[in-house]
Design a protein around this motif. Structure first.
Motif, short mmCIF file in Angstrom:
data_model
loop_
_atom_site.label_atom_id
_atom_site.label_comp_id
_atom_site.label_asym_id
_atom_site.label_seq_id
_atom_site.Cartn_x
_atom_site.Cartn_y
_atom_site.Cartn_z
N ASP A 112 0.84 -1.21 0.00
CA ASP A 112 0.00 0.00 0.00
C ASP A 112 0.87 1.25 0.00
N LEU A 117 2.54 1.88 -3.20
CA LEU A 117 1.58 2.39 -4.18
C LEU A 117 1.36 3.89 -3.99
N ILE A 118 1.15 4.28 -2.73
CA ILE A 118 0.89 5.70 -2.44
C ILE A 118 2.07 6.55 -2.88
N VAL A 155 2.20 6.88 -6.65
CA VAL A 155 1.20 7.82 -7.16
C VAL A 155 1.68 9.26 -6.94
N LEU A 156 2.22 9.49 -5.75
CA LEU A 156 2.73 10.82 -5.42
C LEU A 156 3.84 11.24 -6.39
N ILE A 183 3.95 14.36 -9.00
CA ILE A 183 4.97 15.42 -8.99
C ILE A 183 5.67 15.51 -10.35
N TYR A 229 3.69 17.22 -13.01
CA TYR A 229 3.65 18.67 -12.87
C TYR A 229 4.77 19.32 -13.69
N PHE A 230 5.92 18.67 -13.69
CA PHE A 230 7.06 19.25 -14.41
C PHE A 230 7.09 18.84 -15.89
N ASP A 256 5.46 42.27 -21.75
CA ASP A 256 4.07 42.20 -21.30
C ASP A 256 3.14 43.08 -22.12
#
Lengths: 354, 123
Positions: free
Chosen positions: B5, B8-9, B12-13, B17, B20-21, B119
């Motif tokens: 478990d 697995l966690i 996934v984490l 992450i 995201y990159f 800008d």
């Protein structure tokens, strides 16, 4: 064996973990961009904050304020229409030589500011330029080079000293019949400034208002990054001739390349000198950086009309005012106080690093 | 919670992450193609992918009257317009991010999709 309970617990932990990671990495600053055609240009307002609804609401209020200023200063409304009755400038011009007209506090403030800078610029900024702008046809469908007599007659009506402001009664009086106010050199800047103040009052932390090159920024873009503003090359619109960093400031450019018409291969642009009645010819573009967008608008017009040296000297004298000048001889000049400026002199330009 | 478990966690984490990159990199590859965007009365009405050595022109209807958009080897312009002042036609070709063509009477804006180095531009 994975029991159902354990599976549920595990799913919960994973969901929690993912949301924690998401919350940690997710960029909380949201951007909201809105554009509208008003004041004869495209106005864009970009705001930054955490709540999109707040940004939307504040932006809508800022646009409402700009539309209000536009209505008050519209010089070309048709007589007899509601727009004409709503325009202080139309009513003042109609009563020129006849009587004083009661105006809104905004138009009064603009005219007071105009009078102040008429004196400071020794007549280079003059809102009574209307009759001369009209004989050239700027703001109307047809533009033409006026005859000498016509121009002389129109120029004789231009005199800011014949505009009487009565603060007690909030009235404006143009002394001579035929006089005509044109707020083209201040209204957009004033509206931009008012919009910025509305955004600030509603608690917006970061914003950029761009009213056709009249720029006012609030706060910083993100984590202390200043706003980066490009100055257009006056002879090559695909190039920038310089870049600036702005923070809680405004910058406005007056140039000979935006609004013009051609007649017998000569280019006539819309910034008319109140001294000669002809388009000012000593500069290609003048950018003014100062806190108040209305002042930046006024000064960019006034400095454009003055000679490059006079313009530079005046900008140095005025407090918290910087200028970036491209002269008709393609020389690049700017005030000593202009920090974080990057000059990108293109082909044919002269720039002497001092 | 068993060792499996936990593994697995953590997996996934880590994937989360990493995504995201990694994801933004995929988005960036798209912007290498230059796209011109045509907006009318606040709405995007046309997106044109500009390709080298390819040209075309088409007629559009603005608020004030018709106008013609011309595309040629990565640049774009309004070549004709029924608007009174024709500032949009005088603007000429645009070809880099940050540049735009604005026609006030027709309420038309043409600009590039790619990220501008600044800008805003004062002009």
């Amino acid at each position: 064996m994975i029991t159902r309970r354990r599976l549920a617990g595990m799913a919960l932990i994973v969901a929690l973990a993912v949301s924690v990671v998401y919350a940690f990495f997710y960029d909380r600053t949201k951007e909201y961009l809105s554009e509208e055609f008003l004041m004869d240009t495209l106005v864009s307002i970009k705001t930054y904050g955490n709540d999109l609804d707040d940004l939307k609401k504040a932006t809508e209020q800022a646009f409402t304020e700009m539309r209000r200023i536009e209505d008050l200063t519209d010089r070309f409304a048709e007589p007899g229409t509601p727009a004409y009755a709503a325009s202080d400038v139309c009513r003042i011009n109609e009563q020129a030589g006849k009587k004083a007209v009661t105006v809104s506090s905004d138009v009064f403030a603009m005219l007071e500011l105009s009078q102040k800078y008429y004196t400071l610029t020794k007549g280079a900024f003059d809102v009574t330029i209307g009759p001369v702008v009209d004989v050239w046809g700027f703001g109307k469908p047809d533009q033409k080079v006026p005859g000498a007599d016509m121009l002389k007659g129109a120029l004789a009506l231009v005199n800011n000293n014949d505009m009487v402001l009565d603060k007690q009664n909030m009235t404006v009086f143009l002394k001579n019949d035929g006089m005509c106010l044109d707020l083209g050199g201040i209204a957009k800047g004033y509206a931009t400034q008012k919009a910025a103040e509305i955004l600030e009052e509603t608690g917006i932390q970061g914003a950029l208002i761009n009213a056709g090159g009249n720029i006012r920024v609030l706060g910083v873009k993100d984590e202390k990054t200043p706003w980066k503003i490009g100055i257009q090359d006056p002879r090559d619109s695909s190039r920038l001739i310089g870049t600036l960093d702005l923070k809680e400031e405004s910058c406005v450019t007056s140039g000979d390349y935006n609004r013009y018409f051609m007649s017998e291969q000569v280019r006539y642009h819309h910034i008319i000198s109140p001294f000669t009645g002809y388009p000012a010819a000593e500069n290609m573009s003048v950018t003014v950086i100062t806190q108040d967008a209305a002042v930046a608008d006024i000064l960019s017009t006034a400095l454009f009309i003055l000679s490059p040296q006079e313009a530079l000297t005046l900008a140095e004298e005025l407090p918290d005012t910087e200028a970036f000048i491209v002269t008709a001889e393609k020389q690049i000049l700017f005030t000593n106080g202009l920090k974080n400026v990057e000059v990108r002199a293109g082909e044919g330009y002269r720039y002497d690093k001092s | 919670m068993t060792r499996a478990d936990k593994t697995l966690i953590i997996c996934v984490l880590l994937v989360g992450i990493a995504m995201y990159f990694v994801l933004p990199l995929f988005n960036d590859t798209d912007s290498h193609k230059t796209q011109a965007i045509i907006k009318q009365e606040g709405q995007i009405v046309k997106i044109i992918t500009l390709v080298e050595n390819e040209s075309s022109s088409f007629k559009m209807q603005g608020k004030n009257g018709p106008f013609i958009v011309e595309v040629d080897s990565g640049r774009i312009r309004i070549s004709e317009s029924a608007c009174p002042d024709k500032f949009c036609v005088k603007r000429g070709w645009i070809s880099s991010p940050g540049e735009s063509i604005i026609c006030v009477p027709n309420e038309v804006v043409i600009y590039f999709d790619a990220q501008s180095p600044v800008d805003a531009i004062t002009r």
